[in-house]
Write a protein that holds these residues in place. Structure first.
Motif, PDB file in Angstrom:
ATOM      1  N   TRP A  73       0.839  -1.207   0.000  1.00 42.38           N
ATOM      2  CA  TRP A  73       0.000   0.000   0.000  1.00 42.38           C
ATOM      3  C   TRP A  73       0.871   1.252   0.000  1.00 42.38           C
ATOM      4  CZ3 TRP A  73      -4.849  -1.353  -0.797  1.00 42.38           C
ATOM      5  CH2 TRP A  73      -5.318  -2.570  -0.310  1.00 42.38           C
ATOM      6  N   GLN A  95      -3.862  -1.476  10.766  1.00 34.68           N
ATOM      7  CA  GLN A  95      -4.429  -0.307  10.102  1.00 34.68           C
ATOM      8  C   GLN A  95      -3.344   0.717   9.819  1.00 34.68           C
ATOM      9  OE1 GLN A  95      -7.195   0.947  13.096  1.00 34.68           O
ATOM     10  NE2 GLN A  95      -8.659  -0.663  12.620  1.00 34.68           N
ATOM     11  N   ASN A 103      -8.231   9.643  10.266  1.00 34.13           N
ATOM     12  CA  ASN A 103      -8.778   8.556   9.452  1.00 34.13           C
ATOM     13  C   ASN A 103      -7.990   7.278   9.686  1.00 34.13           C
ATOM     14  OD1 ASN A 103     -10.753  10.114   8.248  1.00 34.13           O
ATOM     15  ND2 ASN A 103      -9.530  10.573   6.447  1.00 34.13           N
ATOM     16  N   TYR A 105      -7.392   3.349   7.973  1.00 34.38           N
ATOM     17  CA  TYR A 105      -7.546   2.546   6.766  1.00 34.38           C
ATOM     18  C   TYR A 105      -7.123   1.117   7.061  1.00 34.38           C
ATOM     19  CZ  TYR A 105      -7.642   7.138   4.556  1.00 34.38           C
ATOM     20  OH  TYR A 105      -7.953   8.427   4.215  1.00 34.38           O
ATOM     21  N   SER A 106      -7.849   0.156   6.523  1.00 35.00           N
ATOM     22  CA  SER A 106      -7.545  -1.257   6.708  1.00 35.00           C
ATOM     23  C   SER A 106      -6.357  -1.661   5.846  1.00 35.00           C
ATOM     24  CB  SER A 106      -8.761  -2.103   6.326  1.00 35.00           C
ATOM     25  OG  SER A 106      -8.403  -3.463   6.250  1.00 35.00           O
ATOM     26  N   GLY A 110      -7.628  -1.910   2.323  1.00 35.03           N
ATOM     27  CA  GLY A 110      -7.335  -0.564   1.848  1.00 35.03           C
ATOM     28  C   GLY A 110      -8.474   0.422   2.055  1.00 35.03           C
ATOM     29  N   GLN A 111      -9.590  -0.049   2.569  1.00 37.37           N
ATOM     30  CA  GLN A 111     -10.768   0.805   2.720  1.00 37.37           C
ATOM     31  C   GLN A 111     -10.673   1.706   3.944  1.00 37.37           C
ATOM     32  OE1 GLN A 111     -13.293   1.015   0.390  1.00 37.37           O
ATOM     33  NE2 GLN A 111     -11.769  -0.191  -0.697  1.00 37.37           N
ATOM     34  N   LEU A 112     -11.321   2.857   3.845  1.00 41.82           N
ATOM     35  CA  LEU A 112     -11.442   3.792   4.965  1.00 41.82           C
ATOM     36  C   LEU A 112     -12.391   3.178   5.990  1.00 41.82           C
ATOM     37  CD1 LEU A 112     -10.926   6.636   6.157  1.00 41.82           C
ATOM     38  CD2 LEU A 112     -12.871   7.426   4.812  1.00 41.82           C
ATOM     39  N   ASN A 115     -15.180   7.194   8.441  1.00 40.40           N
ATOM     40  CA  ASN A 115     -15.311   8.370   7.591  1.00 40.40           C
ATOM     41  C   ASN A 115     -15.740   9.568   8.437  1.00 40.40           C
ATOM     42  OD1 ASN A 115     -15.386  10.015   5.411  1.00 40.40           O
ATOM     43  ND2 ASN A 115     -16.897   8.855   4.278  1.00 40.40           N
ATOM     44  N   ASN A 120     -14.380  12.292   2.421  1.00 36.05           N
ATOM     45  CA  ASN A 120     -13.357  11.287   2.121  1.00 36.05           C
ATOM     46  C   ASN A 120     -13.947  10.225   1.208  1.00 36.05           C
ATOM     47  OD1 ASN A 120     -11.377  12.433   3.835  1.00 36.05           O
ATOM     48  ND2 ASN A 120     -12.399  11.530   5.590  1.00 36.05           N
ATOM     49  N   PRO A 123      -9.833   5.149  -1.202  1.00 36.99           N
ATOM     50  CA  PRO A 123      -9.164   4.128  -0.392  1.00 36.99           C
ATOM     51  C   PRO A 123      -7.655   4.263  -0.557  1.00 36.99           C
ATOM     52  CG  PRO A 123      -9.866   3.178  -2.461  1.00 36.99           C
ATOM     53  CD  PRO A 123     -10.343   4.620  -2.458  1.00 36.99           C
ATOM     54  N   LEU A 124      -6.911   3.411   0.116  1.00 42.47           N
ATOM     55  CA  LEU A 124      -5.469   3.370  -0.071  1.00 42.47           C
ATOM     56  C   LEU A 124      -5.144   2.963  -1.505  1.00 42.47           C
ATOM     57  CD1 LEU A 124      -4.394   1.431   3.163  1.00 42.47           C
ATOM     58  CD2 LEU A 124      -4.208   3.887   2.742  1.00 42.47           C
TER      59      LEU A 124
END
Length: 140
Positions: A73, A95, A103, A105-106, A110-112, A115, A120, A123-124
């Motif tokens: 990532w 994360q 914020n 992110y996983s 890669g998801q937020l 929020n 926003n 994603p990453l």
């Protein structure tokens, strides 16, 4: 004639799913191979382990072991411009966290995850990886 027209329409309507459409992170080309047998990368040998790599990507890259698959990532914040007070995301367990916006992110998807600011939407940015023996190739 209809078949030829259909083929032409299909060709031009296909989109490349690997194109980075994030306006905050430029799309750059790089290719780096690392030796996972080195002690520096011990954490990524185990599920949920992660390691920061500087000198590749835009702000650096985080590699993450997701049940044996190594994901890579971009470490730049995906939802705002990089600045001196917020140069990159930080590893926080499984994360990545942004100190400026709070914020999370996983590293698995890669998801937020939270929020906080409803604006926003990115994603990453994920980079490609290829594992061959004890070598890991990370590239874009």
């Amino acid at each position: 004639m209809r078949i030829i027209l259909l083929v032409i329409v299909l060709i031009f309507s296909c989109e490349d799913g690997n194109v980075n459409s994030n306006p905050y992170i430029p799309n750059i080309n790089f290719d780096k191979t690392i030796n996972l047998d080195l002690p520096l990368y011990d954490d990524v040998k185990f599920s949920s382990g992660s390691v920061e790599l500087s000198g590749i990507g835009v702000c650096g890259v985080v590699i993450f072991n997701f049940n044996g698959d190594i994901l890579a990532w971009e470490q730049c914040p995906p939802n705002h411009s990089v600045n001196s007070s917020c140069p990159k995301l930080n590893i926080s367990g499984v994360q990545l966290s942004c100190d400026c916006t709070q914020n999370l992110y996983s590293l698995a998807t890669g998801q937020l995850l939270n929020n906080i600011d409803q604006n926003n939407k990115y994603p990453l940015v994920r980079y490609r990886t290829e594992k061959i023996g004890s070598s890991l190739r990370i590239y874009n």
